[in-house]
Design a protein around this motif. Structure first.
Motif, mmCIF file in Angstrom:
data_model
loop_
_atom_site.group_PDB
_atom_site.id
_atom_site.type_symbol
_atom_site.label_atom_id
_atom_site.label_comp_id
_atom_site.label_asym_id
_atom_site.label_seq_id
_atom_site.Cartn_x
_atom_site.Cartn_y
_atom_site.Cartn_z
ATOM 1 N N GLU A 198 0.864 -1.177 0.000
ATOM 2 C CA GLU A 198 0.000 0.000 0.000
ATOM 3 C C GLU A 198 0.899 1.225 0.000
ATOM 4 O OE1 GLU A 198 -2.662 1.817 3.538
ATOM 5 O OE2 GLU A 198 -3.294 -0.192 2.876
ATOM 6 N N GLU A 199 0.593 2.204 -0.847
ATOM 7 C CA GLU A 199 1.406 3.415 -0.874
ATOM 8 C C GLU A 199 1.030 4.309 0.303
ATOM 9 O OE1 GLU A 199 2.871 5.697 -4.553
ATOM 10 O OE2 GLU A 199 1.188 6.925 -3.834
ATOM 11 N N ILE A 200 2.048 4.796 0.999
ATOM 12 C CA ILE A 200 1.807 5.627 2.178
ATOM 13 C C ILE A 200 2.636 6.914 2.095
ATOM 14 C CG2 ILE A 200 1.309 3.645 3.641
ATOM 15 C CD1 ILE A 200 4.161 4.095 4.876
ATOM 16 N N ARG A 201 2.242 7.871 2.902
ATOM 17 C CA ARG A 201 3.006 9.100 3.054
ATOM 18 C C ARG A 201 3.958 8.944 4.228
ATOM 19 N NH1 ARG A 201 0.626 14.995 4.948
ATOM 20 N NH2 ARG A 201 2.438 16.259 4.374
ATOM 21 N N VAL A 202 5.205 9.384 4.053
ATOM 22 C CA VAL A 202 6.203 9.336 5.108
ATOM 23 C C VAL A 202 6.706 10.755 5.363
ATOM 24 C CG1 VAL A 202 8.436 8.417 5.849
ATOM 25 C CG2 VAL A 202 6.912 7.009 4.443
ATOM 26 N N ARG A 203 6.765 11.152 6.633
ATOM 27 C CA ARG A 203 7.248 12.479 6.989
ATOM 28 C C ARG A 203 8.401 12.369 7.974
ATOM 29 N NH1 ARG A 203 2.876 16.792 8.532
ATOM 30 N NH2 ARG A 203 4.635 18.096 7.877
ATOM 31 N N ARG A 204 9.206 13.417 8.058
ATOM 32 C CA ARG A 204 10.261 13.477 9.064
ATOM 33 C C ARG A 204 9.666 13.895 10.403
ATOM 34 N NH1 ARG A 204 15.753 13.953 8.168
ATOM 35 N NH2 ARG A 204 15.870 15.449 9.899
ATOM 36 N N LEU A 205 10.234 13.365 11.460
ATOM 37 C CA LEU A 205 9.768 13.697 12.801
ATOM 38 C C LEU A 205 9.960 15.171 13.121
ATOM 39 C CD1 LEU A 205 8.705 12.957 15.589
ATOM 40 C CD2 LEU A 205 10.956 12.023 16.147
ATOM 41 N N ASP A 206 11.085 15.749 12.712
ATOM 42 C CA ASP A 206 11.310 17.164 13.027
ATOM 43 C C ASP A 206 10.349 18.079 12.277
ATOM 44 O OD1 ASP A 206 12.444 16.958 10.490
ATOM 45 O OD2 ASP A 206 14.487 17.382 11.153
ATOM 46 N N ALA A 207 9.719 17.565 11.206
ATOM 47 C CA ALA A 207 8.759 18.369 10.451
ATOM 48 C C ALA A 207 7.368 18.376 11.085
ATOM 49 C CB ALA A 207 8.661 17.851 9.023
ATOM 50 N N VAL A 208 7.082 17.410 11.945
ATOM 51 C CA VAL A 208 5.755 17.327 12.555
ATOM 52 C C VAL A 208 5.777 17.673 14.042
ATOM 53 C CG1 VAL A 208 5.072 15.538 10.905
ATOM 54 C CG2 VAL A 208 5.973 14.860 13.132
ATOM 55 N N LEU A 209 6.964 17.885 14.613
ATOM 56 C CA LEU A 209 7.072 18.031 16.058
ATOM 57 C C LEU A 209 6.400 19.300 16.572
ATOM 58 C CD1 LEU A 209 8.104 16.654 18.556
ATOM 59 C CD2 LEU A 209 10.310 17.801 18.244
ATOM 60 N N ASP A 210 6.584 20.415 15.870
ATOM 61 C CA ASP A 210 5.983 21.665 16.344
ATOM 62 C C ASP A 210 4.462 21.553 16.397
ATOM 63 O OD1 ASP A 210 8.382 22.956 16.763
ATOM 64 O OD2 ASP A 210 8.415 23.921 14.790
ATOM 65 N N GLU A 211 3.875 20.924 15.392
ATOM 66 C CA GLU A 211 2.425 20.742 15.382
ATOM 67 C C GLU A 211 1.987 19.829 16.530
ATOM 68 O OE1 GLU A 211 -1.134 18.924 12.509
ATOM 69 O OE2 GLU A 211 0.929 19.065 11.761
ATOM 70 N N ALA A 212 2.753 18.778 16.769
ATOM 71 C CA ALA A 212 2.413 17.842 17.839
ATOM 72 C C ALA A 212 2.435 18.506 19.216
ATOM 73 C CB ALA A 212 3.367 16.653 17.812
ATOM 74 N N LEU A 213 3.362 19.432 19.404
ATOM 75 C CA LEU A 213 3.544 20.064 20.711
ATOM 76 C C LEU A 213 2.818 21.391 20.848
ATOM 77 C CD1 LEU A 213 7.394 19.441 21.156
ATOM 78 C CD2 LEU A 213 5.496 18.042 22.009
ATOM 79 N N ASP A 214 2.124 21.817 19.807
ATOM 80 C CA ASP A 214 1.483 23.130 19.802
ATOM 81 C C ASP A 214 0.533 23.294 20.991
ATOM 82 O OD1 ASP A 214 0.828 25.682 18.620
ATOM 83 O OD2 ASP A 214 -1.106 24.797 18.092
ATOM 84 N N GLY A 215 0.694 24.380 21.701
ATOM 85 C CA GLY A 215 -0.186 24.692 22.824
ATOM 86 C C GLY A 215 0.264 24.139 24.153
ATOM 87 N N ILE A 216 1.322 23.353 24.174
ATOM 88 C CA ILE A 216 1.823 22.798 25.432
ATOM 89 C C ILE A 216 2.899 23.722 25.986
ATOM 90 C CG2 ILE A 216 3.001 20.869 26.558
ATOM 91 C CD1 ILE A 216 1.858 19.021 24.462
ATOM 92 N N GLU A 217 2.673 24.226 27.183
ATOM 93 C CA GLU A 217 3.665 25.069 27.827
ATOM 94 C C GLU A 217 4.763 24.174 28.410
ATOM 95 O OE1 GLU A 217 3.921 28.447 31.389
ATOM 96 O OE2 GLU A 217 1.994 27.620 30.743
ATOM 97 N N ASP A 218 6.002 24.489 28.125
ATOM 98 C CA ASP A 218 7.141 23.690 28.566
ATOM 99 C C ASP A 218 6.987 22.226 28.155
ATOM 100 O OD1 ASP A 218 9.526 22.905 29.753
ATOM 101 O OD2 ASP A 218 8.610 22.619 31.730
ATOM 102 N N PRO A 219 6.975 21.957 26.832
ATOM 103 C CA PRO A 219 6.776 20.578 26.362
ATOM 104 C C PRO A 219 7.907 19.650 26.779
ATOM 105 C CG PRO A 219 7.395 22.022 24.545
ATOM 106 C CD PRO A 219 7.142 22.914 25.718
#
Length: 307
Positions: A198-219
């Protein structure tokens, strides 16, 4: 003079129910004859249906005060018992480390249907979980599992060394992989004998980290990886942002199931070079015939980050 509570308990048998005293102020009330109670150690009782308690054994777990209740079948299957205990103790250890290090975001890479996140919730972790799952069928199940949990985000992609698309082997249940099965893997698992991709999308972790941590004070993020031989590629995709993580969990192979997957020694050395130190190792699978461990879950923390 008897209390009203005690008088009511004495009346219960006349109403067709059974009362079994457990301790002062504590009793088991059940339909007559359907449940039995057997002592399981100090201040503990095993309650079972239809008198089936006779085959159970209570085993103390060292000096912890905990006890393990074993039935005949479980006691006879050492390998199955060890695997179940390792899964429980591993999750319990991770939960303790998340608390000790003040983790407030777990990145769950290779989430499958959300089994890992569910176990964390059962063990008391209440912070944010961000799950990544690239395959269609598993992602649909993951989305359903997370929909009532506002602190659980899901993303339909895999993580790797670079932003790209790739072909993943599917139809292997929880063992879908971007890598082909090794000869050893095909000998061990019949599911590897047939495959589709199955064809999938692959992303780098450093490219998604800011979105993952958005809104967390002192992540204070924690990285869990279970990508069937691809964990070092996920780790590489973090780049310099790996320094943001206070800990990680990775499935490392002693006996490799996938072609091109790194040996355990290489994986652990890479994580140590990133500043992480081992706090626990738990067997994931073992060979029934030889007892050899196939894979471990290794938990590693950045000791300087402890709160």
């Amino acid at each position: 003079m008897q209390t009203l509570y005690r008088r009511l308990l004495q009346l219960m048998p006349r109403l067709g129910v059974r009362v079994t005293d457990l301790a002062p102020g504590t009793a088991l009330v059940s339909r007559r004859g359907r449940y039995s109670v057997k002592p399981a150690g100090k201040d503990a009782w095993l309650v079972s249906r239809d008198g089936s308690a006779g085959g159970w054994t209570s085993v103390p777990l060292g000096e912890s005060g905990a006890r393990l209740i074993l039935g005949k079948a479980s006691a006879a299957d050492e390998r199955k018992l060890q695997m179940a205990a390792a899964e429980y103790l591993g999750t319990q250890h991770v939960a303790a480390m998340l608390d000790l290090y003040g983790v407030n975001c777990v990145l769950d890479v290779g989430a499958n249907r959300g089994q890992y996140a569910k176990r964390l919730r059962k063990h008391g972790y209440q912070g944010r979980i961000v799950s990544f799952e690239p395959t269609e069928e598993a992602f649909a199940r993951l989305s359903e599992a997370a929909e009532r949990d506002p602190q659980w985000q899901v993303h339909h992609c895999g993580l790797g060394r670079e932003d790209t698309t790739a072909e993943i082997h599917v139809g292997w249940n929880t063992m879908n992989s971007l890598l082909p099965a090794s000869d050893y893997g095909r000998d061990r698992y019949k599911r590897f004998h047939t495959t589709r991709t199955e064809e999938i999308r692959v992303r780098r972790l450093d490219a998604v980290l800011d979105e993952a941590l958005d809104g967390i004070e002192d992540p204070r993020p924690f990285l869990k990886m279970d990508t069937q031989g691809y964990d070092l590629e996920v780790f590489a995709g973090a780049g310099e942002r790996i320094a943001d993580f206070v800990g990680l969990q990775s499935e490392v192979a002693v006996l490799r199931l996938y072609e091109g997957s790194p040996p355990m020694s290489e994986a652990v050395a890479t994580y140590e070079d990133g500043g992480f130190e081992i706090t626990g190792m738990y067997p994931v699978t073992r060979e029934a015939a030889t007892g050899r461990v196939v894979e471990f879950d290794v938990v590693m923390m950045r000791s300087k980050a402890v709160q």
